[in-house]
Scaffold this active site. Sequence first.
Site, mmCIF file in Angstrom:
data_model
loop_
_atom_site.group_PDB
_atom_site.id
_atom_site.type_symbol
_atom_site.label_atom_id
_atom_site.label_comp_id
_atom_site.label_asym_id
_atom_site.label_seq_id
_atom_site.Cartn_x
_atom_site.Cartn_y
_atom_site.Cartn_z
ATOM 1 N N ARG A 262 0.842 -1.198 0.000
ATOM 2 C CA ARG A 262 0.000 0.000 0.000
ATOM 3 C C ARG A 262 0.877 1.246 0.000
ATOM 4 N NH1 ARG A 262 -4.913 -1.863 4.101
ATOM 5 N NH2 ARG A 262 -5.340 -3.775 2.950
ATOM 6 N N GLU A 349 -6.734 -1.476 15.294
ATOM 7 C CA GLU A 349 -7.325 -2.368 14.293
ATOM 8 C C GLU A 349 -6.347 -3.464 13.881
ATOM 9 O OE1 GLU A 349 -8.582 -0.386 10.712
ATOM 10 O OE2 GLU A 349 -8.559 -2.250 9.581
#
Length: 428
Positions: A262, A349
């Site tokens: 990413r 997360e």
Amino acid sequence: MFDLKMIRDNPDAFDAGLARRGLGPMASVIIALDAENRALMTEAQAAQARRNEASKLIGRAKATGNEDEASALMAEVGVLKAKLATFELDIATQTEKLNDLLSSLPNTPYEDVPDGVDESDNVEVRTWGTPRPMAWAAREHFELGEALQMMDFERAAKMSGARFVLLTGQLARLERAIGQFMIDLHVDEHNYAEIMVPSLVRSEALYGTGQLPKFSEDQFRTTGDHWLIPTAEVPLTNIHSGEILEEENLPLRGTALTQCFRSEAGSSGRDTRGMIRQHQFNKVELVSITTPEQSDAELERKTGCAEEVLKRLGLPYRVVKLCVGDMGFGARRTYDIEVWLPGQERYREISSCSTCGDFQARRMKTRCRSKGEKQTRFVHTLNGSGLAVGRTLVAVMENYQREDGAITVPEALRPYMGNIDVIGGSQN
RNA sequence: GGAGACGUGGCUGAGUGGUCGAAAGCGCUCCCCUGCUAAGGGAGUAUACUGGCAACGGUAUCGAGGGUUCGAAUCCCUUCGUCUCCGCCA
């Protein structure tokens, strides 16, 4: 991608869905474009029908030697042809306009998804486990790793720049162990098929899962025609693109351990230290393809599969239901699993489990049909991390740290670690 | 990377410019016949879009995209994929 019929039939509901995403109404524009387009198509098809008919007659006339009739028909078709050329151009333009519009719109959330603009509006669903008491100031994973001399950001930066890491020795092995452990759990106990997938995909695949056209800036692309996958969701979900699946074979569940890439464009300054946010990380992905009826239950099941990893590792976590504003582009409902990080004293997360409804299926044209039926329907697709490996390593290190800076190896991982029970400390 | 061959419906496989959405076989579904088994006969069997209350039509699709032509599965170009040989390589 949306169903035009649905928009036509329920324009208000469609706009209401967009409104929850903070977008203005689009239904009337879409319906107008679509109506125009269909009117054009109807006219064009009538002309084509006549052309086809005349062409057949020409063949027949020529066969019987009636040249006069043939040339008269050919003149007629010549006129039709010119008309058709402009029709085709208009239709192509209209269709492109409509597709550009539709493909840039995010999925509409389910009704039970809470309103909200960012993660502060997410709703906690449940928690599991309690943080271990520590008699010392809990350290962050990078402090631990660097002290162990098994985690090196500086040398990684030398060759690759920021947001890369070099793991060595037992920490490198821990990373590998965590991935193996997760895959084994999902394959052996959760009934997922183990799949090895390509890490480079074409743009059509990214379009299918919704990363393109809107989020090209978040991806790495090659100088050729390939993109590095940001998640195994992309190849796993696209496996059955363009296919019609038999409903009795659903749900299909597949898992893969891959590296994910990413660009992290737009997150500069966030999580700059440590392994939390990297350009490259490992992740075990869980993808399901289901009938429309199955998808709600499948999301709960999938979330449970991801949670099971944390339970086996003894890592405290909580599950939150994302609010509309925090959900991804293609999702209709998302649960995030957040693991407790003692070094940060907060939940972070570590997994995100979503159902996309038929949003991706429409883009990649994956349909299903029950045996004997003629009618096809779009499948539902779901994806979830099970889990992000790098962040799990972070969580293990921080939760299992000892006062002397060594790290206890969770029981579940020991078979994958040559049965050692501690990393660092006196024995290393 | 070089040379060549090929891509047709669930499968096999015909089809080199005209009535071909596509022969035939297999498979599958339904019906008929047959006292088990086996065999036989008939009908049906792609997808999407679109028109119509419906019955029933129309259009597109023979890997994909474009072109030539009154007309393309058939000719041309591009592209993707598969296979064979050579080279290279983990």
